[in-house]
Design a protein around this motif. Sequence first.
Motif, PDB file in Angstrom:
ATOM      1  N   TYR A   1      29.721  45.715  40.256  1.00 42.81           N
ATOM      2  CA  TYR A   1      29.545  46.946  39.476  1.00 42.81           C
ATOM      3  C   TYR A   1      28.088  47.022  39.045  1.00 42.81           C
TER       4      TYR A   1
ATOM      5  N   VAL B   1      34.019  42.553  43.958  1.00 43.45           N
ATOM      6  CA  VAL B   1      33.605  43.929  43.637  1.00 43.45           C
ATOM      7  C   VAL B   1      32.422  43.809  42.684  1.00 43.45           C
TER       8      VAL B   1
ATOM      9  N   GLU C   1      31.999  50.276  50.571  1.00 42.22           N
ATOM     10  CA  GLU C   1      32.616  49.073  51.152  1.00 42.22           C
ATOM     11  C   GLU C   1      31.701  48.484  52.213  1.00 42.22           C
TER      12      GLU C   1
ATOM     13  N   GLU D   1      29.880  50.943  42.693  1.00 43.47           N
ATOM     14  CA  GLU D   1      30.852  49.850  42.864  1.00 43.47           C
ATOM     15  C   GLU D   1      30.849  49.482  44.327  1.00 43.47           C
TER      16      GLU D   1
ATOM     17  N   ALA E   1      32.876  57.218  39.996  1.00 45.39           N
ATOM     18  CA  ALA E   1      32.060  56.111  40.509  1.00 45.39           C
ATOM     19  C   ALA E   1      31.816  56.283  42.005  1.00 45.39           C
ATOM     20  N   ASN E   2      30.679  55.739  42.422  1.00 41.17           N
ATOM     21  CA  ASN E   2      30.285  55.789  43.825  1.00 41.17           C
ATOM     22  C   ASN E   2      30.756  54.487  44.479  1.00 41.17           C
ATOM     23  N   ARG E   3      31.896  54.528  45.206  1.00 44.10           N
ATOM     24  CA  ARG E   3      32.458  53.296  45.750  1.00 44.10           C
ATOM     25  C   ARG E   3      32.019  53.081  47.203  1.00 44.10           C
TER      26      ARG E   3
ATOM     27  N   ALA F   1      32.702  47.039  47.080  1.00 44.58           N
ATOM     28  CA  ALA F   1      33.737  46.073  47.454  1.00 44.58           C
ATOM     29  C   ALA F   1      33.271  45.402  48.736  1.00 44.58           C
TER      30      ALA F   1
END
Length: 465
Positions: free
Chosen positions: A260, A258, A5, A266, A1-3, A268
Amino acid sequence: ANRIERDVVIIGAGASGLTAANALRDAGHSVVVLEARDRVGGRLWTREIDGATLEIGGQWVSPDQDALIDTLAELGLETYSRYREGDSVYVAADGTRTRFTGEIFPVAPETAAEIERLIALLDGLVAEVDPAAPWDHPRAAEYDQVSWKQWLSEQTDDVEARDNIALYIAEAMLTKPSHAFSLLQALLMAASAGSFSHLVDADFILDKRVVGGLQQVPLKLAERLGDDVILNAAVRRLEWTGGADASGADGTPIQGVVAYADGGIEVAAKRAIVALPPNLFERIDFQPALPRLVQQAHQHLSLGLVIKVHAVYATPFWREQGLSGTAFSPYRIVHEAYDNSYDGDPRGTLVGFVSDQKADDVFSLPAEERKARILASLADYYGPEALSPEVYFESDWAAEEWTRGAYAASYDLGGLSRYGAHQTTPVGPIHWSCSDFAPEGYQHVDGAIRLGRTTAAAIAEQLRG
Ligand code: FAD
């Protein structure tokens, strides 16, 4: 997944979400905007169709829409006036076509007097309603129990006066049948535009257009955010923690969200702005579920239905007949139509609107038959030349997965007084922003921008503290 922030995740790249995102970024917060479609703008969409530039969605600007007007100036966008020289046309129940000038339709003098009386009565009622809190009106509950249709029938026995007054809110604004929403909802609609008289005055409410199209607003706002706008990223799930509200009182400190989205994204963040029309909130899986009251409130809001039809002709032939292009009839498939010729294009464009049950009726027909019926309705106003446009296009927002109706959302009977006060209350870290919840500019781009600003300011304040 491409997280990812960020301080704030904004769901939806319409005018409201993009305004909020820019305001937060200007206040020093990091943002990302997740958009389901492969384009920004939502209900604003300027397209080339068979060589004609058409506004598929929102387009007009009225002089009281300060938030939109400021935004246009800030983005360096220019406006031009809708063509309006000459006579308007009215078609009566028996099919009689009459040319007229001014705002009051050419009806029998007694009916005209009734229309004027009802407008004055409504202006008085509207003046008592605060568009930011219609539910606080001392008679809110009572006004919210009676349908717009029922209330009008109690005010006058003159059917034609009633039909014409009903049109300004029902077909023309909420795009629902007049039995399907309350007097309070109608008063909010008018109060948000300044008065009932403003809705009657097409030269006010449909005053200016934007050179290059109104979608320039979201396009330019998105440009400023660069890579922080991600397309094809429908948010499917939103996990959130802490501080529930709107009768889900919990009070634990807000930790954040978060989100999705499609594409394995994703985000945060400390806060989320859900910047969608409310009929789509349900499409996001909120974890934990939203509080009871909020879940209920969202189920009492729905979008209206209107087909915006463009017909482009070799020349604006109606102008040669001394017609402005403005036409109305509560008795025709197309209940209102205007000259919508595009800035600098020598061709003439008419735009017409087919609302609520009339839209259901024509949608039940094969496309060619629907087109023939709609063009025949334009010909009732402008003569047989209207039957043969060079370009013809029907905006079909109800078939768009990420809108599902037009123009915007309104409550069912009783819903506004019962739930309205909670509609923009954040739930923990989740805030709501869309034209559908705006006090001034309700249902309009101006309102989308206003709420975007207010929501961003509230979040900036929280993050500062
Ligand atoms: P939207 O523009 O609906 O933006 C919501 C965005 O969220 C969309 O881009 C959508 O794709 C996206 N989205 C939805 N679900 C998800 C998800 N799960 N994840 C990520 N993204 C998601 N207003 C005027 O002021 N003047 C007019 O002349 C006028 N005419 C109109 C004519 C038509 C035919 C229509 C349809 C509207 C018109 N309006 C007009 C109304 C105006 O266009 C809207 O009120 C305004 O554009 C709404 O902006 P918004 O940001 O609140 O919502």
